[in-house]
Write a protein that holds these residues in place. Structure first.
Motif, short mmCIF file in Angstrom:
data_model
loop_
_atom_site.label_atom_id
_atom_site.label_comp_id
_atom_site.label_asym_id
_atom_site.label_seq_id
_atom_site.Cartn_x
_atom_site.Cartn_y
_atom_site.Cartn_z
N SER A 93 32.58 -16.38 -24.30
CA SER A 93 33.69 -15.78 -23.55
C SER A 93 34.81 -15.99 -24.96
O SER A 93 34.90 -16.53 -25.96
CB SER A 93 33.86 -17.10 -22.92
N SER A 94 35.77 -15.23 -24.52
CA SER A 94 36.74 -15.59 -24.67
C SER A 94 37.36 -16.99 -24.73
O SER A 94 37.29 -17.52 -24.36
CB SER A 94 38.17 -14.18 -24.10
N GLU A 95 38.46 -16.90 -26.16
CA GLU A 95 38.60 -18.00 -26.98
C GLU A 95 40.45 -18.59 -26.75
O GLU A 95 40.48 -19.78 -26.49
CB GLU A 95 38.14 -18.73 -28.44
N GLU A 96 40.58 -18.02 -25.87
CA GLU A 96 41.64 -17.12 -25.57
C GLU A 96 41.95 -18.09 -23.96
O GLU A 96 40.70 -17.32 -23.10
CB GLU A 96 42.75 -16.18 -25.21
N ARG A 97 42.68 -18.35 -22.26
CA ARG A 97 42.78 -18.28 -21.51
C ARG A 97 43.25 -16.94 -21.17
O ARG A 97 44.64 -16.20 -21.15
CB ARG A 97 43.53 -19.43 -21.41
N VAL A 153 38.38 -9.81 -18.93
CA VAL A 153 37.94 -8.87 -19.36
C VAL A 153 35.93 -8.68 -18.69
O VAL A 153 35.68 -9.38 -19.14
CB VAL A 153 37.90 -8.84 -20.95
N VAL A 154 36.27 -7.24 -18.34
CA VAL A 154 35.44 -6.85 -17.51
C VAL A 154 33.71 -6.78 -18.90
O VAL A 154 33.54 -6.97 -19.74
CB VAL A 154 35.35 -5.50 -16.82
N VAL A 155 32.88 -7.70 -18.93
CA VAL A 155 31.40 -7.83 -19.46
C VAL A 155 30.10 -7.97 -19.90
O VAL A 155 29.13 -7.36 -19.56
CB VAL A 155 31.44 -9.56 -19.21
N PHE A 156 30.59 -7.12 -17.85
CA PHE A 156 28.79 -6.59 -17.24
C PHE A 156 29.40 -5.86 -15.82
O PHE A 156 29.62 -5.82 -15.65
CB PHE A 156 28.04 -7.56 -16.97
N THR A 157 28.54 -4.51 -16.32
CA THR A 157 29.02 -3.17 -14.54
C THR A 157 27.14 -2.94 -14.52
O THR A 157 26.44 -2.91 -15.49
CB THR A 157 29.45 -2.46 -14.93
N GLY A 158 26.87 -3.04 -13.78
CA GLY A 158 24.67 -2.78 -13.04
C GLY A 158 24.81 -3.12 -12.46
O GLY A 158 24.72 -4.12 -11.97
N ASP A 159 23.57 -2.83 -12.17
CA ASP A 159 21.87 -3.24 -11.99
C ASP A 159 21.70 -4.84 -11.85
O ASP A 159 21.57 -4.71 -13.21
CB ASP A 159 21.15 -2.22 -10.74
N LEU A 160 21.84 -5.59 -11.12
CA LEU A 160 21.32 -7.09 -11.54
C LEU A 160 20.50 -7.42 -10.37
O LEU A 160 20.79 -8.56 -9.62
CB LEU A 160 22.43 -7.43 -11.50
N GLY A 161 19.49 -6.74 -10.10
CA GLY A 161 18.57 -7.34 -8.78
C GLY A 161 19.17 -7.61 -8.38
O GLY A 161 19.45 -6.51 -7.22
N VAL A 169 33.26 -10.60 -14.75
CA VAL A 169 34.75 -10.75 -15.74
C VAL A 169 34.93 -11.91 -16.01
O VAL A 169 34.19 -12.90 -15.44
CB VAL A 169 35.74 -10.86 -14.64
N ASP A 170 35.67 -11.69 -17.66
CA ASP A 170 35.53 -12.95 -18.32
C ASP A 170 36.48 -13.58 -18.07
O ASP A 170 37.63 -12.60 -18.78
CB ASP A 170 35.19 -12.86 -19.63
N HIS A 171 37.08 -14.90 -18.00
CA HIS A 171 38.48 -14.72 -18.07
C HIS A 171 38.67 -15.60 -18.42
O HIS A 171 39.99 -16.46 -19.46
CB HIS A 171 38.70 -15.43 -15.97
N VAL A 187 34.58 0.16 -13.08
CA VAL A 187 35.25 0.01 -13.47
C VAL A 187 34.28 -0.07 -15.25
O VAL A 187 32.75 0.01 -14.36
CB VAL A 187 35.57 -2.03 -13.73
N ALA A 188 34.31 -0.09 -16.43
CA ALA A 188 33.37 0.00 -17.55
C ALA A 188 33.41 -1.19 -17.51
O ALA A 188 34.57 -2.03 -18.43
CB ALA A 188 33.76 0.88 -18.23
N LYS A 189 32.31 -1.72 -18.42
CA LYS A 189 32.18 -3.03 -19.77
C LYS A 189 32.95 -2.77 -20.73
O LYS A 189 33.90 -1.81 -21.42
CB LYS A 189 30.95 -2.92 -20.20
N GLY A 190 34.50 -3.84 -21.11
CA GLY A 190 35.28 -4.29 -21.96
C GLY A 190 36.39 -3.73 -21.08
O GLY A 190 37.74 -4.00 -22.28
N GLU A 191 36.67 -3.22 -20.28
CA GLU A 191 38.32 -3.02 -19.26
C GLU A 191 38.82 -4.32 -18.89
O GLU A 191 38.24 -5.36 -18.73
CB GLU A 191 37.30 -1.58 -18.51
N VAL A 192 40.51 -4.21 -19.79
CA VAL A 192 40.89 -5.71 -19.18
C VAL A 192 41.23 -4.89 -17.61
O VAL A 192 41.89 -3.46 -17.56
CB VAL A 192 41.93 -5.47 -20.34
N VAL A 193 41.00 -5.95 -16.78
CA VAL A 193 41.86 -6.17 -15.36
C VAL A 193 42.98 -7.35 -15.07
O VAL A 193 43.04 -8.16 -15.94
CB VAL A 193 40.52 -5.82 -14.22
N ALA A 194 43.64 -6.76 -14.27
CA ALA A 194 45.34 -7.81 -13.49
C ALA A 194 44.20 -8.26 -12.66
O ALA A 194 43.21 -7.95 -12.30
CB ALA A 194 46.15 -7.35 -13.76
N GLN A 195 44.43 -9.64 -12.39
CA GLN A 195 44.78 -10.14 -10.59
C GLN A 195 44.70 -9.05 -9.48
O GLN A 195 45.98 -8.19 -9.69
CB GLN A 195 44.99 -11.26 -10.00
#
Length: 253
Positions: A93-97, A153-161, A169-171, A187-195
């Motif tokens: 995960s990101s080391e930043e909050r 930050v989005v870390v995964f998008t796609g099918d997950l069983g 999303v990684d917070h 959205v796509a992996k790596g995209e930065v999102v706001a609340q």
């Protein structure tokens, strides 16, 4: 650091902090905390023929003469595989909050099932399986826009069983949110999102019996109760006070 307590954690357990240097030397110390026993509700799920006829081929592929066996394979083996994949995806995960304040529940949504519910699956009058529900089922109108519950930050998008089309999303600081059963991902992996930013639309992909979002909160690969993270007072009393740095130290939070 945040550390998770799984629902099955027995009272009297003591989390341990382990430190290791670059030479491989380790030391550890137990945390002085008191784990309070918590009871979780239970419910029963009746497996209908139409649901199995739809979901078993959809998730396993091909034709299946024994739909009950196919369903149990999904509910047991695929669930275990998916949760292992989630643990892997959320192991770093990101080391930043990256977030601030309380997390936001899907607007105008009803809660269908809560965290920690012990589910018994019944088929033709007999119990055939037992599983624990590790999130919140949130339902609004069909194909409603699903917003990010907090920034990250989005870390995964796609099918997950069993979770179907999913966004994770990684917070930061090992904290993640998961949005499952989506009909559409925006959205796509790596995209930065706001609340509040749209992530996709609700649906019934995966092992869902109707249009909703499976919302999960994850700390270091372990699902935790989202209810606490929705609560501004809990955030203030359990999170913000830990991040507050006295000005006398000459440091900035």
């Amino acid at each position: 650091a945040f550390y998770p307590l799984p629902p099955e954690t027995p009272p009297g357990s003591s989390p341990v902090v382990v430190a290791e240097d670059r030479a491989g030397n380790k030391t550890q110390v137990g945390l002085s905390i008191s784990i309070i026993e918590r009871s979780f509700p239970s419910d029963r799920v009746t497996l209908g023929d139409a649901f199995r006829e739809k979901k078993v081929p959809e998730l396993l592929g091909g034709e299946h003469t024994d739909l009950l066996a196919g369903y149990l394979k999904i509910n047991r083996d695929m669930r275990q595989e998916n949760d292992a994949k989630i643990a892997e995806l959320t192991s770093t995960s990101s080391e930043e909050r990256l977030w601030r304040g309380a997390f936001v529940q899907l607007p105008n949504s009803n809660v269908g099932s809560r965290f920690g519910v012990k589910r018994t699956y019944e088929y033709q009058g007999r119990d055939v399986d037992h599983q624990t529900h590790l999130g919140y089922d949130l339902a609004s109108t069909a194909r409603v826009v699903v917003p990010a519950s907090n920034s990250g930050v989005v870390v995964f998008t796609g099918d997950l069983g069993i979770y179907g089309q999913t966004v994770i999303v990684d917070h930061g600081l090992s904290l993640f949110s998961l949005y499952g059963h989506l009909s559409e991902i925006g959205v796509a992996k790596g995209e930065v999102v706001a609340q509040g930013d749209p992530l996709g639309r609700s649906g019934e992909t995966g092992l869902a019996g109707g249009d909703h979002v499976h919302y999960g909160m994850i700390v270091s690969g372990v699902f935790v109760d989202p209810l606490e993270w929705f609560d501004p007072r809990w955030i203030e009393e359990h999170i913000e006070v830990k991040f507050a740095v006295p000005e006398a130290n000459g440091a900035t939070p």
